[in-house]
Write a protein that holds these residues in place. Structure first.
Motif, mmCIF file in Angstrom:
data_model
loop_
_atom_site.group_PDB
_atom_site.id
_atom_site.type_symbol
_atom_site.label_atom_id
_atom_site.label_comp_id
_atom_site.label_asym_id
_atom_site.label_seq_id
_atom_site.Cartn_x
_atom_site.Cartn_y
_atom_site.Cartn_z
ATOM 1 N N THR A 120 -22.959 0.586 -4.127
ATOM 2 C CA THR A 120 -24.313 1.116 -3.957
ATOM 3 C C THR A 120 -25.199 0.023 -3.369
ATOM 4 O O THR A 120 -25.500 -0.964 -4.044
ATOM 5 C CB THR A 120 -24.892 1.600 -5.298
ATOM 6 O OG1 THR A 120 -24.020 2.592 -5.857
ATOM 7 C CG2 THR A 120 -26.279 2.211 -5.087
ATOM 8 N N ASP A 121 -25.537 0.190 -2.109
ATOM 9 C CA ASP A 121 -26.395 -0.765 -1.413
ATOM 10 C C ASP A 121 -25.881 -2.197 -1.611
ATOM 11 O O ASP A 121 -26.646 -3.132 -1.859
ATOM 12 C CB ASP A 121 -27.840 -0.640 -1.918
ATOM 13 C CG ASP A 121 -28.858 -1.193 -0.925
ATOM 14 O OD1 ASP A 121 -28.557 -1.189 0.279
ATOM 15 O OD2 ASP A 121 -29.941 -1.612 -1.364
ATOM 16 N N ALA A 122 -24.578 -2.358 -1.493
ATOM 17 C CA ALA A 122 -23.935 -3.637 -1.813
ATOM 18 C C ALA A 122 -24.000 -4.596 -0.628
ATOM 19 O O ALA A 122 -23.784 -4.207 0.522
ATOM 20 C CB ALA A 122 -22.480 -3.397 -2.205
ATOM 21 N N GLU A 123 -24.281 -5.860 -0.923
ATOM 22 C CA GLU A 123 -24.189 -6.943 0.045
ATOM 23 C C GLU A 123 -22.912 -7.738 -0.244
ATOM 24 O O GLU A 123 -22.599 -8.013 -1.400
ATOM 25 C CB GLU A 123 -25.386 -7.876 -0.062
ATOM 26 C CG GLU A 123 -26.710 -7.276 0.349
ATOM 27 C CD GLU A 123 -27.819 -8.313 0.266
ATOM 28 O OE1 GLU A 123 -28.264 -8.774 1.324
ATOM 29 O OE2 GLU A 123 -28.205 -8.662 -0.867
ATOM 30 N N VAL A 124 -22.202 -8.109 0.810
ATOM 31 C CA VAL A 124 -20.968 -8.879 0.655
ATOM 32 C C VAL A 124 -21.061 -10.085 1.579
ATOM 33 O O VAL A 124 -21.381 -9.964 2.760
ATOM 34 C CB VAL A 124 -19.728 -8.030 0.992
ATOM 35 C CG1 VAL A 124 -18.461 -8.804 0.635
ATOM 36 C CG2 VAL A 124 -19.764 -6.685 0.251
ATOM 37 N N TRP A 125 -20.750 -11.259 1.030
ATOM 38 C CA TRP A 125 -20.906 -12.505 1.762
ATOM 39 C C TRP A 125 -19.587 -13.253 1.849
ATOM 40 O O TRP A 125 -18.733 -13.090 0.975
ATOM 41 C CB TRP A 125 -21.956 -13.388 1.055
ATOM 42 C CG TRP A 125 -23.311 -12.756 1.095
ATOM 43 C CD1 TRP A 125 -23.843 -11.887 0.196
ATOM 44 C CD2 TRP A 125 -24.297 -12.902 2.120
ATOM 45 N NE1 TRP A 125 -25.089 -11.485 0.575
ATOM 46 C CE2 TRP A 125 -25.408 -12.098 1.764
ATOM 47 C CE3 TRP A 125 -24.360 -13.638 3.305
ATOM 48 C CZ2 TRP A 125 -26.546 -12.004 2.540
ATOM 49 C CZ3 TRP A 125 -25.497 -13.558 4.077
ATOM 50 C CH2 TRP A 125 -26.578 -12.746 3.693
ATOM 51 N N PRO A 126 -19.415 -14.081 2.901
ATOM 52 C CA PRO A 126 -20.369 -14.373 3.978
ATOM 53 C C PRO A 126 -20.436 -13.235 4.989
ATOM 54 O O PRO A 126 -19.497 -12.466 5.109
ATOM 55 C CB PRO A 126 -19.779 -15.629 4.641
ATOM 56 C CG PRO A 126 -18.300 -15.466 4.445
ATOM 57 C CD PRO A 126 -18.139 -14.831 3.084
ATOM 58 N N ASP A 169 -12.273 -12.888 1.900
ATOM 59 C CA ASP A 169 -11.276 -13.869 2.319
ATOM 60 C C ASP A 169 -11.244 -14.010 3.833
ATOM 61 O O ASP A 169 -11.250 -15.132 4.365
ATOM 62 C CB ASP A 169 -9.893 -13.450 1.819
ATOM 63 C CG ASP A 169 -9.705 -13.680 0.336
ATOM 64 O OD1 ASP A 169 -10.500 -14.440 -0.265
ATOM 65 O OD2 ASP A 169 -8.757 -13.109 -0.245
ATOM 66 N N TYR A 170 -11.205 -12.880 4.521
ATOM 67 C CA TYR A 170 -10.989 -12.945 5.963
ATOM 68 C C TYR A 170 -12.261 -13.280 6.731
ATOM 69 O O TYR A 170 -12.191 -13.915 7.793
ATOM 70 C CB TYR A 170 -10.330 -11.655 6.450
ATOM 71 C CG TYR A 170 -8.876 -11.631 6.059
ATOM 72 C CD1 TYR A 170 -7.992 -12.570 6.577
ATOM 73 C CD2 TYR A 170 -8.385 -10.721 5.121
ATOM 74 C CE1 TYR A 170 -6.667 -12.600 6.195
ATOM 75 C CE2 TYR A 170 -7.058 -10.726 4.744
ATOM 76 C CZ TYR A 170 -6.206 -11.674 5.284
ATOM 77 O OH TYR A 170 -4.886 -11.715 4.901
ATOM 78 N N ALA A 171 -13.416 -12.907 6.227
ATOM 79 C CA ALA A 171 -14.655 -13.357 6.875
ATOM 80 C C ALA A 171 -14.790 -14.870 6.757
ATOM 81 O O ALA A 171 -15.223 -15.555 7.696
ATOM 82 C CB ALA A 171 -15.861 -12.661 6.246
ATOM 83 N N THR A 172 -14.407 -15.422 5.604
ATOM 84 C CA THR A 172 -14.430 -16.881 5.429
ATOM 85 C C THR A 172 -13.462 -17.548 6.401
ATOM 86 O O THR A 172 -13.806 -18.529 7.085
ATOM 87 C CB THR A 172 -14.074 -17.247 3.975
ATOM 88 O OG1 THR A 172 -15.022 -16.642 3.082
ATOM 89 C CG2 THR A 172 -14.065 -18.753 3.777
#
Length: 369
Positions: free
Chosen positions: A160-166, A94-97
């Motif tokens: 585990t080796d997680a990607e979070v976008w954006p 939410d906050y990166a967006t």
């Protein structure tokens, strides 16, 4: 010194008239307050987060995104993001967006939050709320800084080796730690080298000053340079008029109505009279000279470089609240800006990503056009 206008989006009957606006109109008031704050020259606008009566601030990222579309300069604050209740992955998204949409104008205040109803809603206990807050902040912090995250968490599924976008716009976003009563939040801020924001709205000065002193002690304990410390502080009310008597006369119905509300609701009463409230609380009620003097007295104890004032009228007639904000900005703020240093960091996007800054999205066209 920098100045914020902050709202918790309280939604209860006006303490003087007894009239309660609709939910729709209350949100419009918040948006109008944000636009006014930018017009008057405030440095930031903040929206709280609460998940219980009588607040409408359960989705601050949504509200601040709308504020971002209506403004161009003012920085956007949460006050506070209740990380003890939230999944840090979802909060990051939410906050990166929001940070991208605002052109890097986001500052976060984080904290555990309070209130039994919202703890029950999210199944958080008084015993585990501090551990939840610390874990959520640590995960949130890592996601903002690392492209892939592995974390063995207790209060959400492990990563585990997680990607979070954006991926972030600011690198990283600045995070303030809200502190009202506990040394846990203070220590967390000092441990990570983050600024502290004292709630400073319910009690007299000393308990808050004690926490700020503890923050400074822990900051040095962790080997940090005292010159890098930044502290913010709240205010319990605002009513600036040309004379002290006019301010007392104008604010008295608000104080007496709030006092009756606290007693009826069974809430603790700390200040029994308006005169005691003005003398011993952080409320800024009086002439410009009196308000300047009071902020200086608090600064002697806190060493703060950021101050927040209420964005809402809170029972004052709307035009009188605007007059108070205008007088604060024209006669109080310039003196305090001259006398008290700014925080030890730029009031600008933090290490913004390379490339041109396009600015926030254009304001939406109203539905009735």
């Amino acid at each position: 010194m920098r100045f914020l206008a902050i709202t918790l989006i309280v939604h209860r009957p006006d303490p003087v008239t007894g009239v309660r606006t609709s939910t729709y109109d209350r949100f419009r008031e918040v948006l109008d307050s944000a636009v006014l704050a930018e017009e008057l020259g405030f440095d930031g606008f903040g929206v709280g987060e609460r998940h219980e009566r009588p607040f409408l601030s359960s989705a601050p990222a949504v509200v601040l995104s709308h504020v971002a579309a209506l403004t161009r300069r003012i920085r956007l604050f949460t006050a506070v993001t209740t990380l003890s209740l939230l999944d840090p992955v979802r909060a990051y998204e939410d906050y990166a967006t929001l940070d991208h949409l605002s052109g890097g104008r986001l500052d976060l205040m984080v904290g555990k939050g309070n209130g039994a109803a919202q703890r029950e809603l999210f199944q958080v206990t008084p015993e585990d709320q501090w551990e939840r807050n610390a874990e959520s902040y640590e995960v949130f912090r890592r996601i903002w800084r690392q492209d892939r995250v592995t974390a063995d968490t207790r209060f959400r599924p492990p990563l585990t080796d997680a990607e979070v976008w954006p991926r972030p716009y600011q690198r990283p976003v600045r995070v303030w730690h809200g502190s009202a009563t506990s040394k846990e939040s203070v220590d967390l801020a000092a441990r990570y080298g983050d600024p502290l924001f004292s709630a400073n709205v319910t009690h007299p000065m000393e308990p808050y000053a004690e926490l700020v002193r503890h923050y400074r002690e822990r900051w040095e304990h962790y080997g940090r340079d005292p010159a890098d410390i930044a502290v913010g502080a709240g205010s319990a009310g605002l009513c600036v008029t040309s004379t002290s008597q006019e301010a007392l006369d104008l604010y008295r119905p608000v104080f007496e109505s709030n006092l009756a509300f606290y007693r009826e609701a069974g809430l603790p009463v700390v200040f029994e009279t308006l005169e005691d409230f003005v003398a011993r609380s952080s409320a800024l009620i009086g002439s410009p000279e009196q308000v300047i003097d009071k902020v200086h007295r608090y600064h002697e104890q806190f060493g703060h470089s950021v101050l927040h004032v209420p964005a809402d009228a809170g029972g004052l007639p709307g035009n009188r609240h605007r007059d108070s904000l205008e007088l604060f900005q024209s006669e109080v703020a310039p003196v305090l800006r001259r006398d008290i240093p700014d925080p030890p960091f730029p009031w600008a996007p933090v290490l913004a990503a390379p490339g041109p800054v396009a600015g926030p999205l254009p304001a939406p066209v109203p539905a009735d056009r």
